[in-house]
Design a protein around this motif. Structure first.
Motif, PDB file in Angstrom:
ATOM      1  N   ALA A 132       0.814  -1.221   0.000  1.00 47.10           N
ATOM      2  CA  ALA A 132       0.000   0.000   0.000  1.00 47.10           C
ATOM      3  C   ALA A 132       0.844   1.266   0.000  1.00 47.10           C
ATOM      4  O   ALA A 132       0.524   2.238  -0.696  1.00 47.10           O
ATOM      5  CB  ALA A 132      -0.934  -0.010   1.215  1.00 47.10           C
ATOM      6  N   TRP A 133       1.908   1.299   0.784  1.00 46.92           N
ATOM      7  CA  TRP A 133       2.765   2.483   0.903  1.00 46.92           C
ATOM      8  C   TRP A 133       4.228   2.073   0.761  1.00 46.92           C
ATOM      9  O   TRP A 133       5.029   2.207   1.693  1.00 46.92           O
ATOM     10  CB  TRP A 133       2.535   3.177   2.249  1.00 46.92           C
ATOM     11  N   GLY A 134       4.566   1.570  -0.414  1.00 48.54           N
ATOM     12  CA  GLY A 134       5.912   1.054  -0.652  1.00 48.54           C
ATOM     13  C   GLY A 134       7.000   2.088  -0.455  1.00 48.54           C
ATOM     14  O   GLY A 134       8.055   1.798   0.110  1.00 48.54           O
ATOM     15  N   ALA A 135       6.763   3.327  -0.909  1.00 48.58           N
ATOM     16  CA  ALA A 135       7.789   4.370  -0.804  1.00 48.58           C
ATOM     17  C   ALA A 135       8.111   4.681   0.650  1.00 48.58           C
ATOM     18  O   ALA A 135       9.286   4.810   1.035  1.00 48.58           O
ATOM     19  CB  ALA A 135       7.326   5.624  -1.526  1.00 48.58           C
ATOM     20  N   GLN A 136       7.075   4.803   1.481  1.00 49.76           N
ATOM     21  CA  GLN A 136       7.304   5.087   2.900  1.00 49.76           C
ATOM     22  C   GLN A 136       7.934   3.892   3.619  1.00 49.76           C
ATOM     23  O   GLN A 136       8.797   4.062   4.478  1.00 49.76           O
ATOM     24  CB  GLN A 136       5.991   5.455   3.583  1.00 49.76           C
ATOM     25  N   MET A 137       7.501   2.695   3.258  1.00 56.46           N
ATOM     26  CA  MET A 137       7.999   1.499   3.937  1.00 56.46           C
ATOM     27  C   MET A 137       9.436   1.172   3.562  1.00 56.46           C
ATOM     28  O   MET A 137      10.100   0.390   4.246  1.00 56.46           O
ATOM     29  CB  MET A 137       7.095   0.312   3.610  1.00 56.46           C
ATOM     30  N   MET A 138       9.920   1.746   2.470  1.00 52.14           N
ATOM     31  CA  MET A 138      11.293   1.496   2.039  1.00 52.14           C
ATOM     32  C   MET A 138      12.209   2.692   2.291  1.00 52.14           C
ATOM     33  O   MET A 138      13.338   2.712   1.819  1.00 52.14           O
ATOM     34  CB  MET A 138      11.310   1.143   0.559  1.00 52.14           C
ATOM     35  N   LYS A 139      11.719   3.685   3.041  1.00 47.08           N
ATOM     36  CA  LYS A 139      12.522   4.873   3.326  1.00 47.08           C
ATOM     37  C   LYS A 139      13.180   4.714   4.696  1.00 47.08           C
ATOM     38  O   LYS A 139      12.509   4.680   5.721  1.00 47.08           O
ATOM     39  CB  LYS A 139      11.640   6.127   3.314  1.00 47.08           C
ATOM     40  N   TYR A 140      14.483   4.616   4.694  1.00 44.25           N
ATOM     41  CA  TYR A 140      15.226   4.431   5.941  1.00 44.25           C
ATOM     42  C   TYR A 140      16.121   5.641   6.193  1.00 44.25           C
ATOM     43  O   TYR A 140      16.581   6.300   5.262  1.00 44.25           O
ATOM     44  CB  TYR A 140      16.072   3.163   5.871  1.00 44.25           C
TER      45      TYR A 140
END
Length: 351
Positions: free
Chosen positions: A142-150
């Motif tokens: 659903a929120w790939g960009a946020q979930m992959m931002k470290y």
């Protein structure tokens, strides 16, 4: 006199239905132990990433509890929040999120974990998969960009009070950081990954809130093993299979064993997620098959898949296979002998 003694002996015998072996550990007590163990990575994540990381875990936990309460309310079922399983699910999910996700991400994830993955299938003990792992996969989709931002952990050598509150200002310019998994995948053909073992051990790397500090996870594992809350065979089998698969599937695989174990969510999943009672096999052989299968899938997805991390997907796939593993490894009852076919039946089967 002998008759009186026999009567007295019989009065002391208590005849009940199974199970005959009891335990003082209730579901609530087990969950309390797990919450105490989870406090180590929660504290470490707060120190590494500031108070917003703690808020993410808190929102995820509150949403998970609310989702279970709301489902019971709608279906007019007894309240089950008091067993604390929803609290454990919420904390585990929150620790699997990056420290700068928007506030609504852990809220949606917590509700999905308990309301749709757990309660919709009957509640605790009846869910088909680990709620936290499944909800994390949903959030990745659903929120790939946020979930992959470290982001990099707080640099205490140049510490300011504002560092502790990073994440509360979503437009701030964060120092983004790739997880070690990205470097491992990029160097898969060279056999020489750049990996700082000390940084990974202490958590001075990019990643989710609870997976980065391996010291905290090790302390949690020791606590759970001392109190016999988790089965040691699952983490040991999982870690060994990951190590062996790194040796097999990577060029110069010995260089990838420690990076493979200490990067991403391998250690966190091996201690907190794969050991879930409901979604793991019950037999000894089944437990080993489950753990080894999860390790193989994790490395295969990391090495040949399109994503750097494969832990959550490996957990979900092995959860789906758990009923088949239980059926295939069901122990034979003591004293059981397979009944012989009658002569007539044997003759019919031949024909």
């Amino acid at each position: 006199m002998q008759q009186n003694m026999q009567q007295t002996t019989f009065k002391k015998l208590l005849v009940t239905s199974s199970p005959h072996v009891g335990s003082s550990l209730t579901t609530r007590k087990i969950m309390l132990h797990v919450i105490i163990a989870l406090s180590f990575p929660v504290i470490a994540g707060t120190v590494l990433y500031g108070f917003y990381a703690l808020l993410v875990v808190g929102l995820s936990t509150a949403a998970a509890v609310f989702g279970e309460w709301l489902f019971n309310k709608i279906r007019k079922k007894p309240d089950t929040v008091s067993d604390l399983s929803a609290v454990v699910t919420g904390i585990i999910l929150g620790l699997n999120l990056p420290p700068t996700v928007a506030f609504y991400v852990p809220i949606v994830g917590g509700i999905v974990a308990t309301m749709f993955v757990k309660m919709l299938f009957g509640g605790l003990g009846k869910n088909f998969a680990n709620p936290a792992a499944t909800a994390r996969i949903f959030l990745l989709l659903a929120w790939g960009a946020q979930m992959m931002k470290y982001v990099n952990p707080i640099d205490y050598s140049a510490f300011t009070v504002e560092n502790l509150f990073m994440g509360f200002t979503p437009d701030a310019a964060y120092v983004t950081s790739a997880t070690p998994l990205a470097g491992i995948k990029a160097s898969a053909e060279t056999g020489a990954p750049e990996f700082d073992l000390l940084a990974a051990f202490l958590g001075n790397i990019g990643g989710t809130i609870g997976e980065t500090c391996k010291l905290a996870i090790i302390l949690s594992a020791i606590y759970l093993l001392v109190f016999r809350i988790i089965d040691w065979k699952i983490p040991v089998g999982y870690f060994l299979s990951v190590a062996v698969c790194c040796l097999i599937f990577y060029r110069q695989g010995w260089n990838y064993i420690l990076p493979g174990l200490m990067s991403g969510g391998v250690m966190f999943a091996g201690v907190f997620m794969l050991t879930d009672y409901t979604t793991s096999p019950v037999s000894r052989l089944g437990t080993w098959i489950f753990a080894v299968g999860a390790g193989i899938l994790t490395v295969l997805i990391r090495r040949f898949g399109g994503m750097n991390e494969g832990v959550s997907f490996a957990i979900l796939l092995m959860n789906l296979l758990t009923p088949l593993i239980d059926k295939a490894t069901k122990p034979r009852p003591f004293g059981y002998t397979k009944p012989k076919k009658a002569k007539g039946e044997a003759h019919e089967s031949k024909n």
